[in-house]
Structure formats: C-alpha cells, structure tokens
Motif scaffolding. Structure first.
Motif, PDB file in Angstrom:
ATOM      1  N   ARG A 284      58.379 -29.035 -46.082  1.00  0.00           N
ATOM      2  CA  ARG A 284      57.195 -28.288 -46.496  1.00  0.00           C
ATOM      3  C   ARG A 284      56.769 -28.638 -47.921  1.00  0.00           C
ATOM      4  O   ARG A 284      55.590 -28.564 -48.266  1.00  0.00           O
ATOM      5  CB  ARG A 284      57.452 -26.785 -46.351  1.00  0.00           C
ATOM      6  CG  ARG A 284      57.496 -26.328 -44.894  1.00  0.00           C
ATOM      7  CD  ARG A 284      57.569 -24.826 -44.753  1.00  0.00           C
ATOM      8  NE  ARG A 284      58.887 -24.283 -45.047  1.00  0.00           N
ATOM      9  CZ  ARG A 284      59.878 -24.199 -44.187  1.00  0.00           C
ATOM     10  NH1 ARG A 284      59.733 -24.668 -42.964  1.00  0.00           N
ATOM     11  NH2 ARG A 284      61.033 -23.659 -44.535  1.00  0.00           N
ATOM     12  N   THR A 290      50.812 -29.714 -41.935  1.00  0.00           N
ATOM     13  CA  THR A 290      50.689 -28.265 -42.002  1.00  0.00           C
ATOM     14  C   THR A 290      51.980 -27.563 -41.593  1.00  0.00           C
ATOM     15  O   THR A 290      52.666 -28.001 -40.664  1.00  0.00           O
ATOM     16  CB  THR A 290      49.537 -27.758 -41.117  1.00  0.00           C
ATOM     17  OG1 THR A 290      49.467 -26.315 -41.215  1.00  0.00           O
ATOM     18  CG2 THR A 290      49.747 -28.157 -39.666  1.00  0.00           C
ATOM     19  N   LEU A 292      51.832 -24.346 -40.805  1.00  0.00           N
ATOM     20  CA  LEU A 292      51.340 -23.143 -40.127  1.00  0.00           C
ATOM     21  C   LEU A 292      51.207 -23.319 -38.619  1.00  0.00           C
ATOM     22  O   LEU A 292      50.876 -22.371 -37.925  1.00  0.00           O
ATOM     23  CB  LEU A 292      49.985 -22.728 -40.712  1.00  0.00           C
ATOM     24  CG  LEU A 292      49.977 -22.395 -42.205  1.00  0.00           C
ATOM     25  CD1 LEU A 292      48.572 -22.049 -42.664  1.00  0.00           C
ATOM     26  CD2 LEU A 292      50.939 -21.256 -42.508  1.00  0.00           C
ATOM     27  N   GLN A 293      51.457 -24.503 -38.134  1.00  0.00           N
ATOM     28  CA  GLN A 293      51.288 -24.765 -36.707  1.00  0.00           C
ATOM     29  C   GLN A 293      52.425 -25.629 -36.183  1.00  0.00           C
ATOM     30  O   GLN A 293      52.767 -26.648 -36.775  1.00  0.00           O
ATOM     31  CB  GLN A 293      49.952 -25.460 -36.455  1.00  0.00           C
ATOM     32  CG  GLN A 293      49.631 -25.656 -34.981  1.00  0.00           C
ATOM     33  CD  GLN A 293      48.238 -26.230 -34.768  1.00  0.00           C
ATOM     34  OE1 GLN A 293      47.481 -26.389 -35.720  1.00  0.00           O
ATOM     35  NE2 GLN A 293      47.912 -26.551 -33.530  1.00  0.00           N
ATOM     36  N   GLU A 411      52.613 -16.942 -42.813  1.00  0.00           N
ATOM     37  CA  GLU A 411      51.615 -17.543 -41.925  1.00  0.00           C
ATOM     38  C   GLU A 411      50.218 -17.536 -42.532  1.00  0.00           C
ATOM     39  O   GLU A 411      49.238 -17.751 -41.821  1.00  0.00           O
ATOM     40  CB  GLU A 411      51.623 -16.817 -40.586  1.00  0.00           C
ATOM     41  CG  GLU A 411      52.950 -16.912 -39.850  1.00  0.00           C
ATOM     42  CD  GLU A 411      52.838 -16.634 -38.377  1.00  0.00           C
ATOM     43  OE1 GLU A 411      52.325 -17.508 -37.650  1.00  0.00           O
ATOM     44  OE2 GLU A 411      53.257 -15.547 -37.955  1.00  0.00           O
ATOM     45  N   GLN A 412      50.143 -17.310 -43.833  1.00  0.00           N
ATOM     46  CA  GLN A 412      48.850 -17.292 -44.504  1.00  0.00           C
ATOM     47  C   GLN A 412      48.592 -18.618 -45.210  1.00  0.00           C
ATOM     48  O   GLN A 412      49.487 -19.187 -45.836  1.00  0.00           O
ATOM     49  CB  GLN A 412      48.788 -16.127 -45.507  1.00  0.00           C
ATOM     50  CG  GLN A 412      48.846 -14.760 -44.844  1.00  0.00           C
ATOM     51  CD  GLN A 412      48.833 -13.629 -45.842  1.00  0.00           C
ATOM     52  OE1 GLN A 412      48.929 -13.848 -47.051  1.00  0.00           O
ATOM     53  NE2 GLN A 412      48.697 -12.400 -45.349  1.00  0.00           N
ATOM     54  N   GLU A 413      47.359 -19.068 -45.129  1.00  0.00           N
ATOM     55  CA  GLU A 413      46.959 -20.337 -45.731  1.00  0.00           C
ATOM     56  C   GLU A 413      47.258 -20.383 -47.220  1.00  0.00           C
ATOM     57  O   GLU A 413      47.657 -21.422 -47.769  1.00  0.00           O
ATOM     58  CB  GLU A 413      45.461 -20.569 -45.490  1.00  0.00           C
ATOM     59  CG  GLU A 413      44.969 -21.945 -45.892  1.00  0.00           C
ATOM     60  CD  GLU A 413      45.409 -23.029 -44.924  1.00  0.00           C
ATOM     61  OE1 GLU A 413      45.702 -24.145 -45.401  1.00  0.00           O
ATOM     62  OE2 GLU A 413      45.451 -22.764 -43.717  1.00  0.00           O
ATOM     63  N   ALA A 414      47.107 -19.240 -47.880  1.00  0.00           N
ATOM     64  CA  ALA A 414      47.291 -19.192 -49.335  1.00  0.00           C
ATOM     65  C   ALA A 414      48.718 -19.511 -49.762  1.00  0.00           C
ATOM     66  O   ALA A 414      48.950 -19.917 -50.905  1.00  0.00           O
ATOM     67  CB  ALA A 414      46.890 -17.803 -49.854  1.00  0.00           C
ATOM     68  N   SER A 416      50.764 -21.694 -47.993  1.00  0.00           N
ATOM     69  CA  SER A 416      51.218 -22.843 -47.206  1.00  0.00           C
ATOM     70  C   SER A 416      51.271 -24.158 -47.981  1.00  0.00           C
ATOM     71  O   SER A 416      51.730 -25.161 -47.448  1.00  0.00           O
ATOM     72  CB  SER A 416      50.308 -23.031 -45.984  1.00  0.00           C
ATOM     73  OG  SER A 416      48.989 -23.381 -46.395  1.00  0.00           O
ATOM     74  N   GLU A 417      50.796 -24.145 -49.224  1.00  0.00           N
ATOM     75  CA  GLU A 417      50.797 -25.371 -50.017  1.00  0.00           C
ATOM     76  C   GLU A 417      51.936 -25.336 -51.042  1.00  0.00           C
ATOM     77  O   GLU A 417      52.265 -24.283 -51.583  1.00  0.00           O
ATOM     78  CB  GLU A 417      49.456 -25.537 -50.739  1.00  0.00           C
ATOM     79  CG  GLU A 417      48.265 -25.722 -49.807  1.00  0.00           C
ATOM     80  CD  GLU A 417      48.348 -26.993 -48.997  1.00  0.00           C
ATOM     81  OE1 GLU A 417      48.901 -27.993 -49.514  1.00  0.00           O
ATOM     82  OE2 GLU A 417      47.860 -26.996 -47.842  1.00  0.00           O
ATOM     83  N   ASN A 421      54.674 -22.570 -51.236  1.00  0.00           N
ATOM     84  CA  ASN A 421      55.197 -22.434 -49.869  1.00  0.00           C
ATOM     85  C   ASN A 421      56.716 -22.270 -49.843  1.00  0.00           C
ATOM     86  O   ASN A 421      57.306 -22.108 -48.774  1.00  0.00           O
ATOM     87  CB  ASN A 421      54.759 -23.603 -48.987  1.00  0.00           C
ATOM     88  CG  ASN A 421      55.281 -24.952 -49.437  1.00  0.00           C
ATOM     89  OD1 ASN A 421      56.148 -25.034 -50.314  1.00  0.00           O
ATOM     90  ND2 ASN A 421      54.765 -26.016 -48.843  1.00  0.00           N
ATOM     91  N   GLN A 424      57.712 -19.347 -47.972  1.00  0.00           N
ATOM     92  CA  GLN A 424      57.808 -19.369 -46.510  1.00  0.00           C
ATOM     93  C   GLN A 424      59.257 -19.453 -46.028  1.00  0.00           C
ATOM     94  O   GLN A 424      59.511 -19.386 -44.833  1.00  0.00           O
ATOM     95  CB  GLN A 424      57.032 -20.571 -45.949  1.00  0.00           C
ATOM     96  CG  GLN A 424      55.520 -20.473 -46.101  1.00  0.00           C
ATOM     97  CD  GLN A 424      54.820 -21.677 -45.496  1.00  0.00           C
ATOM     98  OE1 GLN A 424      55.162 -22.824 -45.788  1.00  0.00           O
ATOM     99  NE2 GLN A 424      53.825 -21.428 -44.658  1.00  0.00           N
TER     100      GLN A 424
END
Length: 452
Positions: A284, A290, A292-293, A411-414, A416-417, A421, A424
């Motif tokens: 990650r 990504t 998230l998927q 699971e939020q885009e904010a 995920s980077e 991240n 996560q």
C-alpha cells in the motif's frame, strides 16, 4: 520498584469488568457508526445471524478446483484454475476432497454451499464453547483466584457469546463464505485440548487445520524444538495418512504446482486493505494500485522492495516464534504449564502474522488466545502492584480493540494514499501489539514461578 498484593481487587470481577468493558466499547462504536449512517456492521451481523449469505469466498474456488479435477484429469488443478483461469484457489490439493465428493454425487452447487455455510455457522457456536472452556480451565488449573460463583461463570459465558458475535475477523469470515471459520474452530479446540493436557488431540486438530492452511504446519518445527513428543505424534497421526492419500489421489506434480502457486502469491501479495500483514503495509505504501478494491484475477504488481521486505519479515517472525523460549514455557515430562500455553498461542499468532497475505478473517483464531492473555494479565495485577502488569493489560486492551472491530476510514478515499494509508493497517498493529504482549506475559509468568 516495590511490590505488594492488591488485596482489594477481586480478579474474577476485574476480568468481567475489563473484558466485558472492552467488548461493550466495540459494540458502542458500532452503534455510533450506525447512528451516523454507516450500516455495514448491522447488515453484516444480521446476515450472519440469519444465514442470509450471498458470498462464497472459499467455496467458489474450491468447487472450481474440484470441477477442474473431474473434468480435466490430465491437466493440473493449479495449472488450470490458478495460472490459466486466474481463480485464486490458494489451498492444498487435499482441501477439495469434500467438494469432489459433492460433484461425484451430483449435488447442486447451491446445496453444497448451503451445507458449507451451515457448518461454518455451527463453528461459531463451537468457538463460543471453546472460549468459555478456556476461561474455566485456566481458572481451575492455574489461577485459583478466578474460581468464582455461578454468577461469574454466567457472566463469562455471556461475554464470550457476545464477544464472538462481535469479533469482526470471525463475523467477516462467516459473512463472505470463508472456510477460515472452520479453521478457527479447529484451532480453538486445539488450544482447549492443550490446556486439558491432551496434547495428542491438540496436535491432531492443528494438523487438520494445516491441511487447509499449511502455515500451521510450522507447529511441527515448534514441537520438535520444544521436545513436545505427544503433540508431535498427534500432528503425525494426521499428516502421514493425509499425505499418502493426497499423493495417491492427486499425484506428486500437483503438489509441486501448489508450491509454485504459493511462491507466486508470496512474491506479489495483495494491496487490498484487508491484507493485514507486512506485505500489505508495504504494497500500500510503495505500489501504484488501489487499496480500496479487491482484484479478482490478479495479485499486487511486483515490487522488489516489497518482496524483500516480505521475506525478511516472514523469516524474523518465524525465527522469533520458534527460537524464543522461556525455561518455564515447557517442562519435559510434565503437563502443560501456563507458560507453555502462551508459547503455543505465540506460535499460532506467528503462523498468521508472518504470512505474506494475512486477511482480517485469518485473525479469527485469536479469540481464545485473547481470553487466556486477559486471564494472565489480570491475575498478575490482582497479585502484585507492578507498573509492568498494568502496561501489559493496557497493551492487551488496545490490541483487542484494534483487532476486534471494523474501521470505516479504511475504505475511504481520503485514507487510501501513502503515507496516511498506514491507518488502513489497524488490525495488523493490533496483532503486532498482541504478539509483543504475549512475550511480555511469558516473561511475567516465568518470573513469578519456575513451575507456572
């Protein structure tokens, strides 16, 4: 630092308050999430309780592998299913035998998955029973201070019941149709059997789990290094005939192909955030994909740093689990000590956290381990006023809360980077904290008594 007994603390009551409190805190978090509009946990819990399941995370690749074996007997299972069709069948050849039998008797796919989900559902209740027995056995054999009234036993059972059906790794595993829940039951039975002194049976249960998840075969080395003869014999009672049957039915090349599949998975790993391992963390952070998927047909893109980091971390975890030993962890010729139970718990956790791909549901094995650790930590607090004992309990509570719950932010885009991240990976941090705490508790147990 001076030590003094805490005479005013009732350990049984403290156990109920602490463990019940941390379980309740997780449920309160879920209620707050629901009020704020996140209905995921409520939907998941309802689906699990009423067996309204629509996912087949284990059952689908297993049935595809069984079908491939029957339909294309001259082509390897892993060559056909894993490498050509890119279906993530990640289990040993012998694991498909139940579904092979299903196809032999012309049972429908729907009926087969219904049976598999029901067996998995019953496994949850088996885990509840094992969790309760873990508390009672430890209280009876090691910590007499916990010998309480029927009210304590009832409260302990209710905590285990609610704790099991709110422990996210278990519930998510059941929700997505995972064989892992059955593995969790086998590990729970093995742990209880160890506490009862039935090491042959404990080894047999671990071996059965390893037939589906081969990481647990590392307990074979652990048993050799610990000179646990009875446990080792139990492992071999299952491994030897299972190995003969597997080679006879599937052939040697199929097992070589399985090693190729394992090598491919270890080389790449998974980016998707539920992969709670060093590999997942590094992927990650470093891989342009990504988190998230989940990708159905592929693993993470290859990255040399991730590959090296995965290998190094796996070796370190396994080496620490195998070679770190307290003198009181096991005493030759004696029954199991509390130190030996914590040693076994440590190695069970190592088998999971050291894997390149350690999904959240893989940590479902930890519920009885948490209960044993809580009993040990609270017993220490109730007998001595030591800062280290309080620290152990604090670490344990933090670890449980991180591992037992679901976090929307993952699971939020904010989030995920990189580098944010890193948030996560809360379940991985919880597992790491538990591993550290188990080592600290083993030191504490050995310090108190050479025989405990």
């Amino acid at each position: 630092m001076s030590q003094r007994p805490i005479k005013s603390v009732n350990p049984a009551l403290l156990f109920i308050l602490v463990v019940g409190g941390i379980v309740f805190l997780g449920i309160a978090k879920d209620v707050i999430d629901y009020v704020l509009g996140d209905t995921y946990i409520a939907t998941l819990t309802k689906s699990v309780l009423f067996l309204d399941l629509i996912y087949f995370d284990s059952w689908w690749p297993m049935t595809e592998a069984a079908f491939a074996k029957l339909t294309f007997p001259d082509q390897g299972i892993y060559e056909n299913v894993f490498f050509e069709r890119r279906i993530k069948f990640q289990y040993p050849p012998i694991s498909i035998l139940p579904f092979w039998v299903v196809y032999k008797f012309d049972m429908s796919w729907e009926r087969a998955t219904e049976i598999a989900n029901f067996v998995s559902y019953l496994s949850l209740f088996g885990i509840v029973i094992c969790g309760y027995q873990t508390i009672i056995l430890i209280a009876r054999k090691y910590y007499l201070e916990f010998q309480g009234s029927p009210a304590f036993r009832l409260a302990a059972f209710l905590i285990v019941l609610v704790g099991t059906f709110s422990f996210y790794p278990l519930m998510w595993g059941q929700f997505i149709g995972q064989v892992q829940v059955f593995i969790d039951l086998l590990i729970s039975i093995a742990f209880v059997a160890w506490l009862m002194g039935r090491k042959y049976f404990s080894g047999m249960m671990i071996a059965l789990a390893a037939l589906i998840k081969p990481q647990f075969a590392l307990l074979l080395l652990w048993a050799l290094f610990r000179k646990e003869k009875h446990f080792l014999i139990g492992l071999m009672i299952v491994f030897i005939p299972a190995g003969i049957v597997s080679l006879a039915l599937f052939g040697f090349q199929e097992h070589v192909d399985y090693l190729r599949a394992l090598s491919h998975m270890g080389k790449h790993g998974e980016v998707y955030w539920p992969n709670q391992s060093i590999n997942g963390v590094l992927n990650r952070l470093l891989v342009d994909a990504t988190s998230l998927q989940w990708t159905l047909e592929s693993f993470a893109p290859y990255n040399l740093i991730v590959h090296i980091g995965t290998i190094v971390s796996t070796v370190v975890f396994i080496a620490v689990g195998l070679f770190y030993k307290r003198e009181t962890d096991a005493i030759a010729g004696s029954g199991p000590t509390m130190g030996s139970a914590l040693d076994l718990a440590t190695m069970l956790l190592v088998c999971t956290i050291a894997s390149p791909v350690a999904w959240i549901h893989h940590y479902g094995i930890l519920l009885p381990i948490f209960l044993a650790a809580f009993l040990t930590a609270i017993n220490s607090i109730s007998t001595e006023a030591r800062l280290s004992s309080l620290l152990n309990l604090l670490l344990l509570c933090t670890s449980y809360f991180l591992l037992a719950n679901y976090y929307t932010l993952a699971e939020q885009e904010a989030f995920s980077e990189p580098p944010i991240n890193l948030l996560q990976s809360l379940h991985f941090y919880g597992a790491l904290l538990l591993l550290i705490t188990l080592f600290l508790l083993r030191i504490d147990v050995s310090r108190k008594s050479p025989l405990k």
